[in-house]
Design an enzyme around this catalytic site. Structure first.
Site, PDB file in Angstrom:
ATOM      1  N   LYS A 216      34.962  96.051 -31.472  1.00 28.29           N
ATOM      2  CA  LYS A 216      35.477  94.990 -30.600  1.00 28.29           C
ATOM      3  C   LYS A 216      35.252  95.325 -29.134  1.00 28.29           C
ATOM      4  O   LYS A 216      35.027  96.462 -28.754  1.00 28.29           O
ATOM      5  CB  LYS A 216      36.937  94.694 -30.934  1.00 28.29           C
ATOM      6  CG  LYS A 216      37.020  93.883 -32.234  1.00 28.29           C
ATOM      7  CD  LYS A 216      38.359  93.294 -32.516  1.00 28.29           C
ATOM      8  CE  LYS A 216      38.247  92.461 -33.808  1.00 28.29           C
ATOM      9  NZ  LYS A 216      39.524  92.060 -34.323  1.00 28.29           N
ATOM     10  N   ARG A 256      39.831  96.897 -41.139  1.00 23.57           N
ATOM     11  CA  ARG A 256      38.715  95.974 -41.405  1.00 23.57           C
ATOM     12  C   ARG A 256      37.558  96.427 -40.541  1.00 23.57           C
ATOM     13  O   ARG A 256      37.660  96.386 -39.311  1.00 23.57           O
ATOM     14  CB  ARG A 256      39.153  94.549 -41.056  1.00 23.57           C
ATOM     15  CG  ARG A 256      38.079  93.488 -41.309  1.00 23.57           C
ATOM     16  CD  ARG A 256      38.606  92.105 -40.920  1.00 23.57           C
ATOM     17  NE  ARG A 256      37.608  91.079 -41.117  1.00 23.57           N
ATOM     18  CZ  ARG A 256      36.618  90.814 -40.260  1.00 23.57           C
ATOM     19  NH1 ARG A 256      36.513  91.502 -39.151  1.00 23.57           N
ATOM     20  NH2 ARG A 256      35.742  89.864 -40.518  1.00 23.57           N
TER      21      ARG A 256
HETATM   22  N1  PMM Z   1      38.545  90.114 -36.606  1.00 25.61           N
HETATM   23  C1  PMM Z   1      37.479  89.312 -36.742  1.00 25.61           C
HETATM   24  C2  PMM Z   1      37.359  88.453 -37.852  1.00 25.61           C
HETATM   25  N2  PMM Z   1      38.301  88.445 -38.821  1.00 25.61           N
HETATM   26  N3  PMM Z   1      40.308  89.286 -39.709  1.00 25.61           N
HETATM   27  C3  PMM Z   1      41.368  90.084 -39.607  1.00 25.61           C
HETATM   28  N4  PMM Z   1      42.308  90.097 -40.586  1.00 25.61           N
HETATM   29  N5  PMM Z   1      41.550  90.920 -38.551  1.00 25.61           N
HETATM   30  C4  PMM Z   1      40.655  90.966 -37.511  1.00 25.61           C
HETATM   31  O1  PMM Z   1      40.878  91.732 -36.560  1.00 25.61           O
HETATM   32  C5  PMM Z   1      39.504  90.122 -37.584  1.00 25.61           C
HETATM   33  C6  PMM Z   1      39.374  89.271 -38.717  1.00 25.61           C
HETATM   34  C7  PMM Z   1      36.408  89.323 -35.692  1.00 25.61           C
HETATM   35  O2  PMM Z   1      35.439  90.288 -35.971  1.00 25.61           O
HETATM   36  P1  PMM Z   1      34.010  89.965 -36.667  1.00 25.61           P
HETATM   37  O3  PMM Z   1      33.411  88.810 -35.951  1.00 25.61           O
HETATM   38  O4  PMM Z   1      33.200  91.203 -36.505  1.00 25.61           O
HETATM   39  O5  PMM Z   1      34.240  89.660 -38.107  1.00 25.61           O
END
Ligand code: PMM
Length: 276
Positions: A216, A256
């Protein structure tokens, strides 16, 4: 009834974004064979869940049409589930949650905690799956304007407690629920660090906590070069691993992440630190 996976250590949810525009891997896995192959790779590395998403939540991103989201995620979930890989679906829409669980998903990862779709909680209550409620204040297009808090930890906990109450009122039992502070979602860089430092206060919710730090922007800023240029997303994995060790030492239920094997190593370190 599905209960939460409990691998006996901090769980790893591997990210599989079937999108053209996610911030770190957008476009990498947009076609079905590439997405399925990456899901197999994540599982082979040891992911406890493969989190399949068809809508980018990158700050500023617009919405994807429902049919496009379904077409992206359902065939991937079907193929991975058929091979025995535990899958979660990253969606805010009840129609997608329903189709994903019918295709084999065991957990609905809702970054809006039920706020984006008024039918989500009632729909999930009828499904045989777990439900993750992330802290959220609005869609990606303008969420950063909502990053205003007096005490970010207290307010995120209070707002998540409301989502948990709503989920329970809709018929979801607490043993199916997970919460997530939602790093980067209506949060500034400083808010993300405050939430990480205050994570033990989330114990008040009495539920498993999952945290998404992977690649992030706050890590890009931390690792910026002397000209202030952010470290690119795919070069933030070592810092993500460092945070995973700290999170495992603090006893979180899950992380995650975009990579898996190095996170599992970090979890072994953090877990040993905690037990020792
Ligand atoms: N962050 C992203 C997408 N989905 N879901 C949960 N539960 N927690 C998160 O911090 C989260 C998520 C954004 O990241 P990405 O675009 O790399 O998937």
């Amino acid at each position: 009834m599905t209960t939460l996976p409990q691998p006996g250590r901090t769980l790893v949810m591997g990210v599989l974004n079937v999108t053209p525009d996610s911030f770190s891997d957008g476009g990498d896995y947009l076609d079905l064979p590439a997405a399925v192959a990456h899901g197999f790779d994540l599982a082979a590395e040891g992911a406890d869940l493969v989190d399949v998403g068809g809508e980018s939540t990158r700050p500023g991103a617009g919405r994807v049409h429902l049919d496009a989201e379904l077409a992206r995620v359902v065939p991937v979930i079907e193929q991975l589930s058929r091979a025995g890989i535990p899958v979660s679906v990253d969606t805010t829409r009840h129609e997608v949650a329903r189709a994903a669980v019918a295709a084999g998903a065991v957990l609905v990862n809702d970054v809006s905690g039920g706020l984006a779709d008024p039918q989500m909680l009632a729909a999930v209550a009828e499904l045989d799956c777990a439900y993750l409620a992330m802290h959220w204040r609005g869609h990606s297009v303008d969420m950063q304007s909502r990053a205003v808090y007096r005490d970010v930890v207290a307010e995120v906990i209070d707002e998540l407690a409301e989502r948990v109450d709503a989920a329970v009122s809709a018929g979801l039992s607490r043993d199916r629920l997970v919460v997530d502070p939602g790093l980067g979602f209506a949060k500034t860089v400083a808010h993300n660090w405050e939430l990480l430092r205050g994570l033990d206060r989330f114990d008040a919710l009495g539920l498993p906590v999952l945290v998404g730090t992977s690649r992030k922007r706050f890590l890009g800023e931390l690792l910026a070069d002397e000209d202030g240029d952010l470290r690119p997303p795919k070069e933030r994995d070592d810092a993500t691993v460092a945070l995973t060790a700290l999170l495992a030492a603090s006893g979180v239920w899950g992380v995650r992440t975009h990579t898996v094997r190095p996170q599992l190593d970090a979890i072994k370190v953090g877990g040993m630190w905690r037990r020792g």
